[in-house]
Motif scaffolding. Structure first.
Motif, short mmCIF file in Angstrom:
data_model
loop_
_atom_site.label_atom_id
_atom_site.label_comp_id
_atom_site.label_asym_id
_atom_site.label_seq_id
_atom_site.Cartn_x
_atom_site.Cartn_y
_atom_site.Cartn_z
N GLU A 1 -1.99 2.83 14.91
CA GLU A 1 -1.74 3.83 16.05
C GLU A 1 -0.94 5.17 15.96
O GLU A 1 -1.05 6.12 16.54
N GLY A 2 -0.03 4.93 15.11
CA GLY A 2 0.73 6.00 14.62
C GLY A 2 1.58 5.81 13.51
O GLY A 2 1.89 4.62 13.13
N VAL A 3 2.05 6.94 12.75
CA VAL A 3 2.92 7.01 11.77
C VAL A 3 4.13 8.20 11.83
O VAL A 3 3.68 9.16 12.26
N LEU B 1 13.24 7.04 1.69
CA LEU B 1 12.07 7.34 2.48
C LEU B 1 11.89 6.20 3.34
O LEU B 1 11.86 4.88 3.21
N ARG B 2 11.74 6.58 4.76
CA ARG B 2 11.38 5.72 5.88
C ARG B 2 10.10 6.07 6.43
O ARG B 2 10.12 7.03 7.02
N VAL B 3 9.18 5.20 6.62
CA VAL B 3 8.04 5.10 7.22
C VAL B 3 7.93 4.24 8.34
O VAL B 3 8.06 3.10 8.12
N ILE B 4 7.62 4.77 9.47
CA ILE B 4 7.53 3.94 10.59
C ILE B 4 6.00 3.76 11.19
O ILE B 4 5.42 4.95 11.38
N THR C 1 5.45 -2.35 15.69
CA THR C 1 6.15 -1.36 15.01
C THR C 1 6.88 -1.84 13.75
O THR C 1 7.91 -2.61 13.93
N GLY C 2 6.31 -1.38 12.58
CA GLY C 2 7.19 -1.84 11.33
C GLY C 2 7.93 -0.55 10.75
O GLY C 2 7.20 0.70 10.78
N THR C 3 9.16 -0.75 10.26
CA THR C 3 9.83 0.14 9.38
C THR C 3 9.88 -0.28 8.10
O THR C 3 10.37 -1.44 7.90
N PHE C 4 9.48 0.51 7.22
CA PHE C 4 9.36 0.43 5.63
C PHE C 4 10.22 1.33 4.97
O PHE C 4 10.38 2.79 5.40
N VAL C 5 11.47 1.12 4.15
CA VAL C 5 12.39 1.78 3.63
C VAL C 5 12.25 1.49 2.03
O VAL C 5 12.07 0.47 1.66
N GLN C 6 12.38 2.70 1.50
CA GLN C 6 12.30 2.79 0.10
C GLN C 6 13.48 3.69 -0.47
O GLN C 6 13.63 4.85 -0.11
N GLY C 7 14.04 3.21 -1.43
CA GLY C 7 15.17 4.17 -2.07
C GLY C 7 16.60 3.86 -1.69
O GLY C 7 16.87 2.78 -1.15
N GLY C 8 17.39 5.15 -1.61
CA GLY C 8 18.92 4.76 -1.40
C GLY C 8 19.40 4.02 -0.70
O GLY C 8 20.09 3.00 -0.82
N GLY C 9 18.95 4.00 0.58
CA GLY C 9 19.52 3.11 1.58
C GLY C 9 18.86 2.24 2.18
O GLY C 9 19.11 1.41 3.10
N ALA C 10 18.01 1.66 1.36
CA ALA C 10 17.13 0.35 1.55
C ALA C 10 17.82 -0.67 1.69
O ALA C 10 18.77 -1.30 1.28
N VAL D 1 0.76 -1.05 0.02
CA VAL D 1 0.06 0.05 0.23
C VAL D 1 0.60 1.18 0.04
O VAL D 1 0.62 2.20 -0.88
N LEU D 2 1.81 1.46 0.78
CA LEU D 2 2.79 2.42 0.79
C LEU D 2 3.46 2.71 -0.26
O LEU D 2 3.52 3.78 -0.67
N PHE D 3 4.17 1.73 -0.81
CA PHE D 3 5.08 2.14 -2.04
C PHE D 3 4.40 1.68 -3.21
O PHE D 3 5.21 1.66 -4.47
#
Length: 120
Positions: free
Chosen positions: A84-86, A95-98, A111-120, A31-33
């Motif tokens: 509960e929180g973003v 891009l980092r989404v917690i 608590t999930g961390t989702f990373v997209q891009g250069g440092g993934a 959904v996020l990416f």
């Protein structure tokens, strides 16, 4: 059994499966990416989050992005999770989404961390 994402084969040559918690994490990532219009049969699916990476950073953009993420997760996965929180962080091309959420069926807090891009 849930199909693992991204799609792959397991050691037996069958479709790889995963448990419910990992499956929900995979769904959140999709959904996020996924950009709206990217899926032919579901043109409104996705968040448009990747387009915001190159927008100028500001408190207003950060707040808008958090509301966007929370609303798309509620729309597409509201039957499975309670968000509960973003927190969204954009640093250069990464891009980092917690996301803090509760799995409705089990009541498990994650608590999930989702990373997209250069440092993934």
């Amino acid at each position: 059994m849930h199909v693992d994402f991204p799609y792959r084969f397991d050691a037996r040559g069958r479709t790889a499966g995963t448990d419910e918690a990992d499956h929900i994490r995979d769904l959140i990532e999709q959904v996020l990416f996924t950009s709206p219009g990217e899926r032919v049969m579901r043109p409104d699916f996705g968040s448009g989050l990747l387009q915001l990476v190159f927008a100028p950073n500001s408190e207003v953009l950060a707040a808008t992005t958090q509301v966007l993420v929370q609303s798309v997760l509620q729309r597409w996965l509201g039957e499975l999770i309670v968000v509960e929180g973003v927190r969204v962080e954009a640093v250069e091309s990464t891009l980092r989404v917690i996301v803090q959420y509760v799995i409705r069926r089990t009541g498990t807090r994650v608590t999930g961390t989702f990373v997209q891009g250069g440092g993934a």
